[in-house]
Motif scaffolding. Structure first.
Motif, short mmCIF file in Angstrom:
data_model
loop_
_atom_site.label_atom_id
_atom_site.label_comp_id
_atom_site.label_asym_id
_atom_site.label_seq_id
_atom_site.Cartn_x
_atom_site.Cartn_y
_atom_site.Cartn_z
N SER A 192 0.81 -1.05 0.04
CA SER A 192 0.16 -0.12 -0.26
C SER A 192 0.67 1.29 -0.05
N ASN A 196 2.16 4.70 -0.84
CA ASN A 196 1.59 5.95 -1.18
C ASN A 196 2.27 6.37 -2.63
N GLU A 239 -3.82 2.39 -1.99
CA GLU A 239 -4.59 2.03 -0.82
C GLU A 239 -5.88 1.19 -1.24
N ARG A 248 -7.39 6.05 -4.51
CA ARG A 248 -7.05 6.34 -2.83
C ARG A 248 -8.20 6.44 -1.83
N SER A 263 -10.35 4.91 1.37
CA SER A 263 -10.44 4.71 2.79
C SER A 263 -11.74 3.88 3.32
N HIS A 290 -4.09 4.72 9.37
CA HIS A 290 -3.85 4.98 8.01
C HIS A 290 -3.27 3.53 7.52
N LEU A 291 -3.73 3.52 6.11
CA LEU A 291 -3.52 2.43 5.36
C LEU A 291 -2.11 2.50 4.42
N ASP A 292 -1.86 3.80 4.25
CA ASP A 292 -0.74 3.93 3.19
C ASP A 292 0.43 3.74 4.13
N LYS A 340 0.59 -0.31 10.38
CA LYS A 340 -0.59 -1.31 10.43
C LYS A 340 -0.56 -2.15 11.40
N ALA A 358 -6.56 6.78 3.59
CA ALA A 358 -5.70 6.78 2.56
C ALA A 358 -4.77 8.16 2.93
#
Length: 378
Positions: free
Chosen positions: A17, A19, A29, A56, A58, A77-79, A108, A136
């Motif tokens: 993931s 960015n 993401e 992008r 979420s 956050h995912l990124d 993560k 994201a």
């Protein structure tokens, strides 16, 4: 099906993931958001996807209460940043109680803790809702958080950025600026005609160094210390045998709660005006390119008190209260009117070639988030 913390984190780390705003061609993401949405849907959780820009994506996941209670947002956050220099960044490994891999620490691991805390709210008969926002683009422009906040609100929020199981109630903001000095192009042999924009920028650099020293003399924030500024990037000139007609400096100013963008711009404009008053050939312009506000939540906020009580009960000690120098989405959440704190696991290697999260601290973080939900949303 009961999810295991380590297996869940292993799954999240294996999904690239990166960015794409930081690394051209990065995966973004969308894949991890879809995987998380599928997992949570299978667990009976209501899930929405929010796409702030193409790819992008979420995740907004909600465990509804029976009504009449307070809603709590858990945020992660995912990124991730890029993986240059890393060996097998998406193949997690466990050594000495640590999981290694890109995103394990930032963030993560904390996302996995938030997921399990969210799922723990099912069937507990809480009055308030528990909301997970897995967003994201936190590592670049926070497109995800800004978009999600147009759709979601809560009575309090916990951002699970890694804090070493300490309670963070403040972080610095920053502003980015460009200063351009203007000279007059001329052949290098014509000192009578040329004006050196790079030399003029040298005066700017000296003045900025003095301003930074002055910042260190001002009253320190109790958690964050002093504001600061530094020159980041510079370029100018055309060729060796010409007087440079232009020089551009990009600088960063780290800000404290209570400092405004207007105040910071005024300081820099005054600095340039003083240099102009000393030399009529000095010409410069200032441009603000980005501003991110600092964050501060009173330590007396109710969500702070509840988390501190639960953390002390679970850890057997009271967590330290700290501030952070780096910026987080916490500032955006707090600016939307949601009382916000930051609390997450221990580890190391954010943005580094070796990144790891401590699994015992991650388990403790999960337990503390779970306990805080049950008190705050009861």
């Amino acid at each position: 099906m009961r999810l295991d913390l380590v297996s869940l984190l292993d799954m999240l780390v294996r999904i690239d993931s990166i960015n794409p705003s930081l690394v051209p061609g990065g995966a973004g993401e969308a894949n991890i958001a879809r995987a998380l949405a599928q997992l949570l849907t299978q667990q009976g959780v209501k899930v929405e996807l929010d796409e702030a820009a193409p790819g992008r994506t979420s995740v907004i996941a909600t465990v509804k209460g029976r009504g009449g209670g307070r809603a709590l947002m858990l945020n992660a956050h995912l990124d991730t940043v890029g993986v240059s220099g890393m060996t097998a960044p998406f193949t997690p490994r466990i050594e000495h109680g640590r999981m290694y891999g890109r995103g394990t620490y930032d963030m993560k691991g904390a996302l996995a803790a938030c997921i399990l805390a969210l799922l723990s709210a099912r069937g507990v008969d809480l009055r308030g809702d528990v909301i997970l926002t897995a967003v994201a683009d936190e590592e670049h422009a926070s497109l995800g958080m800004q978009s999600v906040l147009t759709r979601v609100t809560a009575d309090a929020a916990i951002v699970a950025e890694p804090t070493g199981l300490q309670l963070c109630t403040a972080h610095k903001g920053f502003t980015w600026h460009e200063i351009t000095t203007h000279g007059r192009a001329a052949h290098g042999s014509r000192a009578d005609l040329g004006v050196d924009a790079i030399s003029h920028m040298g005066r700017v650099l000296v003045a900025l160094e003095q301003l930074n020293r002055n910042l260190q003399q001002r009253a320190a924030h109790p958690l964050l210390g002093h504001a600061s500024l530094h020159a980041s990037l510079i370029d100018g000139g055309q060729e060796l045998s010409s007087y440079p007609e232009r020089c551009t400096l990009r600088l960063e100013r780290r800000t404290l709660p209570g400092e405004s963008v207007t105040q910071i711009e005024a300081e820099l404009k005054d600095l340039l005006a003083d240099l102009g008053a000393q030399d009529p050939t000095f010409q410069a312009e200032l441009k603000l390119t980005l501003a991110r506000e600092p964050f501060s939540t009173p330590p007396t906020a109710e969500i702070s008190r509840h988390l501190l009580e639960q953390a002390e009960r679970i850890l057997g000690r009271a967590p330290a209260k700290v501030g952070q120098g780096f910026w987080m989405d916490a500032a955006l959440i707090a600016a939307s009117g949601i009382p916000t704190i930051v609390f997450g696991p221990d580890g190391s290697g954010a943005h580094a070639t070796e990144e790891w999260v401590d699994l015992d601290s991650l388990r403790a973080c999960t337990d503390i988030l779970t306990a805080t939900i049950r008190v705050f949303c009861a």
